[in-house]
Design an enzyme around this catalytic site. Structure first.
Site, PDB file in Angstrom:
ATOM      1  CB  CYS A   1       0.996  31.340 -57.062  1.00  0.00           C
ATOM      2  SG  CYS A   1      -0.193  31.913 -55.872  1.00  0.00           S
TER       3      CYS A   1
ATOM      4  CD  GLN B   1       6.257  35.475 -64.705  1.00  0.00           C
ATOM      5  OE1 GLN B   1       5.849  34.837 -65.667  1.00  0.00           O
ATOM      6  NE2 GLN B   1       6.463  36.775 -64.764  1.00  0.00           N
TER       7      GLN B   1
ATOM      8  CB  THR C   1       3.969  38.982 -51.024  1.00  0.00           C
ATOM      9  OG1 THR C   1       3.428  37.733 -51.483  1.00  0.00           O
ATOM     10  CG2 THR C   1       3.698  39.116 -49.545  1.00  0.00           C
TER      11      THR C   1
END
Ligand code: UDX
Length: 454
Positions: A262, A264, A75
């Site tokens: 993850c 940021q 994602t």
């Protein structure tokens, strides 16, 4: 999934992917070819593969067979369109929800394992609910329960994190489905460590955990800069505050800023969602955690240039470490990328060493081929270039500075006498992780900058 297979021999786990090359690599008898480097993972794969852990491209058949489907797709941050640069790109979550909807048989528990924006489960539920009710092979119409089960493992320690998690989080409404998933973890996780929440709390807890962890790193890095300005030492300050049990000692290591896939991404996503709900001050608060992190990376590149008499054009600089942290081959958002790009921009000639990261990946990250592949840039003073070396001594030969950017164990015991002897004097060590033996480097005649040392 490999750890679930390992701990639950009675459960058949099938990992499916559309990417045939990746699946072939997971099935390769040569364990060095596994797509992910993670200490201890190869041993787990060897124990379970072919027994109750399978890797396959037969996505639809695996879904039809499954009682439970984990959506574990990426994602990433959107690069264009609405929310570009902040919102998560949910196209793969949506596509996999549609594939599940089209192929599931009977009752299927759908578990969100990917890190997702809060309220994504609503969309997943809507897609699953809207699938045209096709009777399965047994004549029944498929039904679904959606759960959120975010993953808190850190890279490099993934297997031990999974085997001894601080907690397992399960969000959902359907008690039977929650019990079924808790039952899987219950094979090796104590019941009090399996937390049950509603769907939205579970989704939001993952973003919040990452935001808090990243915030600690930006906090300590802000104090590191302050220590450098005032003569304090950030490690002494970290120890002094970390012994306060309310603060705790973990995640207080100053460095070149956080990297990884993850932190940021999740904070920017949180920022985007806060703005969506009209919480401008909350958004600005969290945005600053990322801004400070970016600043820290530019600051390190800038101070290297300043200390090397204001110019690095044409100078050789040895870069030790490119991965975003030790014990991984992952370079996503690695601080080394921004620091190296800044120095290339200044015309530096970088010679990079990393025990696990190769030239192909570095060329992608730096968006330019190595000097070896592109000899045209060689010798041109204005244009920065990079290449790889096999050892720290080789990288440092003829260099004006060594930059330590990843805390690999082997960099803690370098032979500074030998390194100083092959460098151009006056030579510097810039230790962005405070990992090297600074007193040995100083005794060898190097000038030393360590993050957070005034
Ligand atoms: C993180 C979270 O820890 C994990 O729970 C989540 O599931 C995924 O994101 P990961 O990105 O693998 O895991 O690595 P982590 O160990 O958290 O480190 C992230 C970055 O912060 C690295 O670049 C690391 O070097 C840096 N870091 C960490 C510091 O600079 N100082 C510290 O004290 C700790």
């Amino acid at each position: 999934m490999a750890v679930i297979a390992d701990r639950c021999p009675g459960i058949q786990v099938t990992v499916v992917d559309l990417n045939a090359e990746r699946i072939a690599a997971w099935n390769d008898p040569d364990l060095a070819k596994l797509p992910v480097y993670e200490p201890g993972l190869d041993a787990v794969v060897v124990r379970c593969r072919g027994r109750n852990l399978h890797f396959s491209t037969a996505v639809e058949a695996a879904i039809a067979d499954a009682d439970m489907v984990f959506l574990s797709v990426n994602t990433p941050t959107k690069t264009k369109g609405l929310g570009a640069g902040q919102a998560s790109d949910l196209r793969w979550i949506e596509a996999s929800a549609r594939t599940v909807a089209a192929n599931a048989q009977g009752h299927t528990i759908v578990v969100e394992k990917s890190t997702l924006p809060v309220r994504t489960a609503e969309a997943v539920q809507a897609i699953l609910g809207a699938s045209s009710p096709q009777a399965g092979s047994n004549g029944a119409v498929p039904t679904f329960s959606v759960l959120s089960n975010p993953e808190f493992l850190a890279e490099g320690t993934a297997i031990t994190d999974l085997e001894n998690p601080d907690r397992v989080l399960i969000g959902g409404e359907d008690q039977e489905a929650i019990d079924a998933l808790a039952g899987i973890y219950g094979h090796w996780v104590a019941p009090e460590r399996i937390l049950r929440t509603n769907l939205w709390s579970s989704e939001l807890s993952k973003l919040t955990a990452n935001a808090f962890l990243a915030q600690r790193i930006s906090s300590i890095n802000s104090i590191a800069a302050f220590c450098e300005a005032t003569g304090a030492d950030v490690r002494e300050v970290a120890k002094a505050i970390g012994t306060d049990s309310r603060i705790g000692s973990k995640f207080l290591q100053a460095g070149p800023g956080f990297g990884g896939s993850c932190f940021q991404k999740d904070i920017l996503n949180l920022v985007y969602l806060c703005r969506h709900y009209g919480l401008e001050e909350v958004a600005a608060y969290w945005e600053q955690v990322v801004a400070l992190n970016t600043w820290q990376q530019h600051r390190i590149a800038r101070l290297v240039v300043t200390k090397l008499f204001g110019t690095v054009t044409g100078k050789r600089l040895a870069v030790l470490g490119f991965a975003f942290k030790a014990d991984t081959n992952d370079t996503r958002e690695s601080p080394a990328i921004r620091i190296c790009r800044d120095l290339l921009e200044e015309g530096a000639q970088l010679v990079i060493v990393d025990p696990k990261v190769g030239a192909v990946q570095i060329a992608k990250d730096l968006a330019q081929p190595s000097i070896d592949q592109d000899p045209l840039v060689q010798g041109s003073d204005d244009c920065g270039g990079w290449k790889m070396a096999g050892s720290a001594v080789e990288a440092a030969t003829g260099a004006d500075a060594v930059l330590l950017l990843t805390e690999w164990a082997e960099f803690a015991s370098l032979d500074w006498e030998g390194i100083a002897a092959v460098m151009r004097q006056p030579a510097w060590l810039f230790d962005a992780r405070a990992r090297a033996d600074a007193s040995a480097a100083r005794s060898a005649g190097l000038r030393v900058w360590r993050v957070g040392e005034g």
